[in-house]
Structure formats: C-alpha cells, structure tokens
Design a protein around this motif. Structure first.
Motif, PDB file in Angstrom:
ATOM      1  N   ASN A 164       0.818  -1.212   0.000  1.00 16.63           N
ATOM      2  CA  ASN A 164       0.000   0.000   0.000  1.00 16.63           C
ATOM      3  C   ASN A 164       0.856   1.268   0.000  1.00 16.63           C
ATOM      4  OD1 ASN A 164      -2.408  -1.483   0.052  1.00 16.63           O
ATOM      5  ND2 ASN A 164      -2.230  -1.739   2.260  1.00 16.63           N
ATOM      6  N   GLU A 165       2.170   1.082  -0.165  1.00 13.61           N
ATOM      7  CA  GLU A 165       3.138   2.174  -0.223  1.00 13.61           C
ATOM      8  C   GLU A 165       3.215   2.997   1.060  1.00 13.61           C
ATOM      9  OE1 GLU A 165       3.039   4.489  -3.794  1.00 13.61           O
ATOM     10  OE2 GLU A 165       2.981   2.723  -5.071  1.00 13.61           O
ATOM     11  N   ASN A 166       2.817   2.412   2.187  1.00 14.23           N
ATOM     12  CA  ASN A 166       2.948   3.069   3.488  1.00 14.23           C
ATOM     13  C   ASN A 166       4.300   2.675   4.074  1.00 14.23           C
ATOM     14  OD1 ASN A 166       0.364   4.244   3.374  1.00 14.23           O
ATOM     15  ND2 ASN A 166      -0.560   2.341   4.073  1.00 14.23           N
ATOM     16  N   ILE A 167       5.317   3.431   3.740  1.00 16.16           N
ATOM     17  CA  ILE A 167       6.696   3.105   4.098  1.00 16.16           C
ATOM     18  C   ILE A 167       6.957   3.376   5.578  1.00 16.16           C
ATOM     19  CG2 ILE A 167       9.114   3.680   3.653  1.00 16.16           C
ATOM     20  CD1 ILE A 167       8.192   4.517   0.803  1.00 16.16           C
ATOM     21  N   ASP A 168       7.507   2.397   6.255  1.00 12.47           N
ATOM     22  CA  ASP A 168       7.938   2.558   7.644  1.00 12.47           C
ATOM     23  C   ASP A 168       9.337   3.172   7.603  1.00 12.47           C
ATOM     24  OD1 ASP A 168       8.944   2.291  10.232  1.00 12.47           O
ATOM     25  OD2 ASP A 168       7.954   0.363  10.566  1.00 12.47           O
ATOM     26  N   ILE A 169       9.393   4.464   7.730  1.00 11.54           N
ATOM     27  CA  ILE A 169      10.640   5.210   7.548  1.00 11.54           C
ATOM     28  C   ILE A 169      11.710   4.756   8.530  1.00 11.54           C
ATOM     29  CG2 ILE A 169      11.685   7.512   7.665  1.00 11.54           C
ATOM     30  CD1 ILE A 169       8.867   8.535   6.670  1.00 11.54           C
ATOM     31  N   LYS A 170      11.375   4.642   9.795  1.00 13.43           N
ATOM     32  CA  LYS A 170      12.362   4.243  10.814  1.00 13.43           C
ATOM     33  C   LYS A 170      12.886   2.837  10.545  1.00 13.43           C
ATOM     34  CE  LYS A 170      12.408   7.936  13.346  1.00 13.43           C
ATOM     35  NZ  LYS A 170      13.491   8.864  13.204  1.00 13.43           N
ATOM     36  N   ALA A 171      12.013   1.921  10.152  1.00 12.08           N
ATOM     37  CA  ALA A 171      12.448   0.546   9.858  1.00 12.08           C
ATOM     38  C   ALA A 171      13.393   0.530   8.661  1.00 12.08           C
ATOM     39  CB  ALA A 171      11.242  -0.349   9.592  1.00 12.08           C
ATOM     40  N   GLU A 172      13.086   1.336   7.649  1.00 13.58           N
ATOM     41  CA  GLU A 172      13.943   1.400   6.467  1.00 13.58           C
ATOM     42  C   GLU A 172      15.299   2.014   6.806  1.00 13.58           C
ATOM     43  OE1 GLU A 172      13.237   0.124   3.207  1.00 13.58           O
ATOM     44  OE2 GLU A 172      11.770  -0.850   4.499  1.00 13.58           O
ATOM     45  N   GLN A 173      15.307   3.033   7.632  1.00 17.50           N
ATOM     46  CA  GLN A 173      16.561   3.654   8.039  1.00 17.50           C
ATOM     47  C   GLN A 173      17.419   2.678   8.848  1.00 17.50           C
ATOM     48  OE1 GLN A 173      15.109   7.239   9.968  1.00 17.50           O
ATOM     49  NE2 GLN A 173      15.276   8.415   8.070  1.00 17.50           N
TER      50      GLN A 173
ATOM     51  N   CYS B   2      12.766   6.132 -12.373  1.00 20.20           N
ATOM     52  CA  CYS B   2      12.669   4.946 -11.534  1.00 20.20           C
ATOM     53  C   CYS B   2      11.199   4.714 -11.179  1.00 20.20           C
ATOM     54  CB  CYS B   2      13.511   5.133 -10.262  1.00 20.20           C
ATOM     55  SG  CYS B   2      12.950   6.465  -9.190  1.00 20.20           S
ATOM     56  N   PRO B   3      10.854   3.545 -10.657  1.00 24.23           N
ATOM     57  CA  PRO B   3       9.472   3.297 -10.242  1.00 24.23           C
ATOM     58  C   PRO B   3       9.025   4.314  -9.172  1.00 24.23           C
ATOM     59  CG  PRO B   3      10.692   1.248 -10.313  1.00 24.23           C
ATOM     60  CD  PRO B   3      11.693   2.355 -10.483  1.00 24.23           C
ATOM     61  N   PRO B   4       7.754   4.702  -9.189  1.00 26.32           N
ATOM     62  CA  PRO B   4       7.264   5.703  -8.232  1.00 26.32           C
ATOM     63  C   PRO B   4       7.525   5.354  -6.763  1.00 26.32           C
ATOM     64  CG  PRO B   4       5.633   5.343  -9.933  1.00 26.32           C
ATOM     65  CD  PRO B   4       6.720   4.315 -10.149  1.00 26.32           C
ATOM     66  N   LEU B   5       7.435   4.073  -6.402  1.00 28.48           N
ATOM     67  CA  LEU B   5       7.680   3.706  -5.007  1.00 28.48           C
ATOM     68  C   LEU B   5       9.133   3.972  -4.614  1.00 28.48           C
ATOM     69  CD1 LEU B   5       6.646   2.621  -2.324  1.00 28.48           C
ATOM     70  CD2 LEU B   5       7.102   0.300  -3.164  1.00 28.48           C
ATOM     71  N   PHE B   6      10.064   3.812  -5.540  1.00 25.99           N
ATOM     72  CA  PHE B   6      11.464   4.116  -5.236  1.00 25.99           C
ATOM     73  C   PHE B   6      11.646   5.617  -5.010  1.00 25.99           C
ATOM     74  CE2 PHE B   6      16.127   3.950  -6.779  1.00 25.99           C
ATOM     75  CZ  PHE B   6      16.587   3.889  -5.477  1.00 25.99           C
ATOM     76  N   LYS B   7      11.021   6.432  -5.847  1.00 27.21           N
ATOM     77  CA  LYS B   7      11.094   7.885  -5.659  1.00 27.21           C
ATOM     78  C   LYS B   7      10.523   8.267  -4.299  1.00 27.21           C
ATOM     79  CE  LYS B   7      11.359  12.305  -6.800  1.00 27.21           C
ATOM     80  NZ  LYS B   7      11.979  13.020  -5.718  1.00 27.21           N
ATOM     81  N   LYS B   8       9.392   7.680  -3.951  1.00 25.30           N
ATOM     82  CA  LYS B   8       8.776   7.952  -2.641  1.00 25.30           C
ATOM     83  C   LYS B   8       9.712   7.508  -1.521  1.00 25.30           C
ATOM     84  CE  LYS B   8       4.559   7.168  -0.005  1.00 25.30           C
ATOM     85  NZ  LYS B   8       3.204   6.602  -0.025  1.00 25.30           N
ATOM     86  N   TRP B   9      10.311   6.328  -1.678  1.00 25.48           N
ATOM     87  CA  TRP B   9      11.249   5.806  -0.679  1.00 25.48           C
ATOM     88  C   TRP B   9      12.414   6.775  -0.512  1.00 25.48           C
ATOM     89  CZ3 TRP B   9      16.287   4.533  -0.108  1.00 25.48           C
ATOM     90  CH2 TRP B   9      16.637   3.665   0.926  1.00 25.48           C
ATOM     91  N   LEU B  10      13.011   7.209  -1.611  1.00 24.55           N
ATOM     92  CA  LEU B  10      14.131   8.152  -1.549  1.00 24.55           C
ATOM     93  C   LEU B  10      13.742   9.430  -0.824  1.00 24.55           C
ATOM     94  CD1 LEU B  10      15.492   7.763  -5.190  1.00 24.55           C
ATOM     95  CD2 LEU B  10      16.684   7.072  -3.106  1.00 24.55           C
TER      96      LEU B  10
ATOM     97  N   TRP C 231      19.157  12.844   9.033  1.00 22.77           N
ATOM     98  CA  TRP C 231      19.493  11.411   9.091  1.00 22.77           C
ATOM     99  C   TRP C 231      20.506  11.108   7.991  1.00 22.77           C
ATOM    100  CZ3 TRP C 231      19.144   7.136   5.814  1.00 22.77           C
ATOM    101  CH2 TRP C 231      19.501   5.919   6.409  1.00 22.77           C
ATOM    102  N   ALA C 232      20.141  11.354   6.752  1.00 13.77           N
ATOM    103  CA  ALA C 232      21.048  11.072   5.631  1.00 13.77           C
ATOM    104  C   ALA C 232      21.953  12.254   5.318  1.00 13.77           C
ATOM    105  CB  ALA C 232      20.240  10.708   4.386  1.00 13.77           C
ATOM    106  N   TYR C 233      21.500  13.432   5.600  1.00 14.75           N
ATOM    107  CA  TYR C 233      22.279  14.640   5.296  1.00 14.75           C
ATOM    108  C   TYR C 233      21.892  15.740   6.285  1.00 14.75           C
ATOM    109  CZ  TYR C 233      18.006  16.207   2.974  1.00 14.75           C
ATOM    110  OH  TYR C 233      16.720  16.568   2.701  1.00 14.75           O
ATOM    111  N   GLY C 234      22.674  16.787   6.278  1.00 15.81           N
ATOM    112  CA  GLY C 234      22.476  17.887   7.214  1.00 15.81           C
ATOM    113  C   GLY C 234      23.563  17.846   8.280  1.00 15.81           C
ATOM    114  N   SER C 235      23.926  18.988   8.790  1.00 12.82           N
ATOM    115  CA  SER C 235      25.073  19.086   9.694  1.00 12.82           C
ATOM    116  C   SER C 235      24.910  18.286  10.985  1.00 12.82           C
ATOM    117  CB  SER C 235      25.360  20.552  10.024  1.00 12.82           C
ATOM    118  OG  SER C 235      24.244  21.129  10.679  1.00 12.82           O
ATOM    119  N   LYS C 236      23.688  17.965  11.379  1.00 12.76           N
ATOM    120  CA  LYS C 236      23.465  17.204  12.618  1.00 12.76           C
ATOM    121  C   LYS C 236      23.040  15.757  12.351  1.00 12.76           C
ATOM    122  CE  LYS C 236      22.199  21.403  14.957  1.00 12.76           C
ATOM    123  NZ  LYS C 236      21.138  22.258  15.427  1.00 12.76           N
TER     124      LYS C 236
END
Length: 122
Positions: free
Chosen positions: A43-52, A72-80, A88-93
């Motif tokens: 259902n494309e409800n990504i668990d962000i914390k689990a993926e991280q 790329c497939p839409p779900l990959f774009k959403k995931w990114l 988490w992935a970027y930013g000074s902190k």
C-alpha cells in the motif's frame, strides 16, 4: 558482511530480468539480504524508521529496479524522498548515515540488447 539488495519492481511476479536476478541472488543467502519493497509495502505506506535501521545495518547496498519513462518506479522515488531525510542522511546534525557505504544501481531496461544503442529507436 552481506549486501542489502533493495528490489523495486511494481510487477515483480511478471518480471523477467529482475525476477531472474533475485532468484540467482537467493542462492547465496550468506552474501545477500533481499528486500522486496513492493511486497513489504503493497500500500506504499513506508515505515521510515524501519527502512533507516535496515540501511544502517549494511555497508553495501544495491538498488535494483526497471528503468522506464526515463525514471525509476514511483515507489522508489517515494522511498528516496521519505527515507533519506534531513538530519538522518544529510544535514550538519545527521551523522551522515550513508557515509562510507558503497551504493550501486542494478537497472533493467526491458528491451533486447540489440535494440539498445545510439542508432536504435530506443
């Protein structure tokens, strides 16, 4: 250490190339962890914390998907957009959670090899 293979195919059961890649990789469970994104999130409800947390566990990551409509497939774009977050992935902190990881793309194009070239219609 195992390599994380993130497979993003909206019709994986009818796939030819991506399905064959996964079947080949499954022969080596000690080397690869296969994460079928559409099966985990139908259902494309990504668990962000689990993926991280999953990403944090691996030093080598391969994103495997079909290339179509120059994207790329839409779900990959959403995931990114949702998983690779600021602080988490970027930013000074962030601690730059992807720093030092080897990341690769395994892209299928769904055409015959002889059709793929500068003089062909694709």
């Amino acid at each position: 250490m195992k390599t994380l293979i993130v497979v993003i195919h909206p019709d994986f059961n009818n796939s030819v190339i991506n399905k064959k890649w996964v079947e080949s990789l499954q022969k080596y469970p000690d080397k690869f962890y296969i994460h079928l994104l559409h099966q985990v999130y139908p259902n494309e409800n990504i668990d962000i914390k689990a993926e991280q947390k999953l990403i944090e566990q691996y030093e080598k990551i391969v994103f495997q998907f079909p290339f179509y409509w120059f994207n790329c497939p839409p779900l990959f774009k959403k995931w990114l957009d949702n998983v690779l977050t600021y602080n988490w992935a970027y930013g000074s902190k962030s601690g730059y959670q992807l720093e030092g990881k080897k990341i690769a793309l395994a892209i299928s194009v769904g055409i015959e090899e002889n059709e793929f070239g500068s003089t062909e219609r694709y």
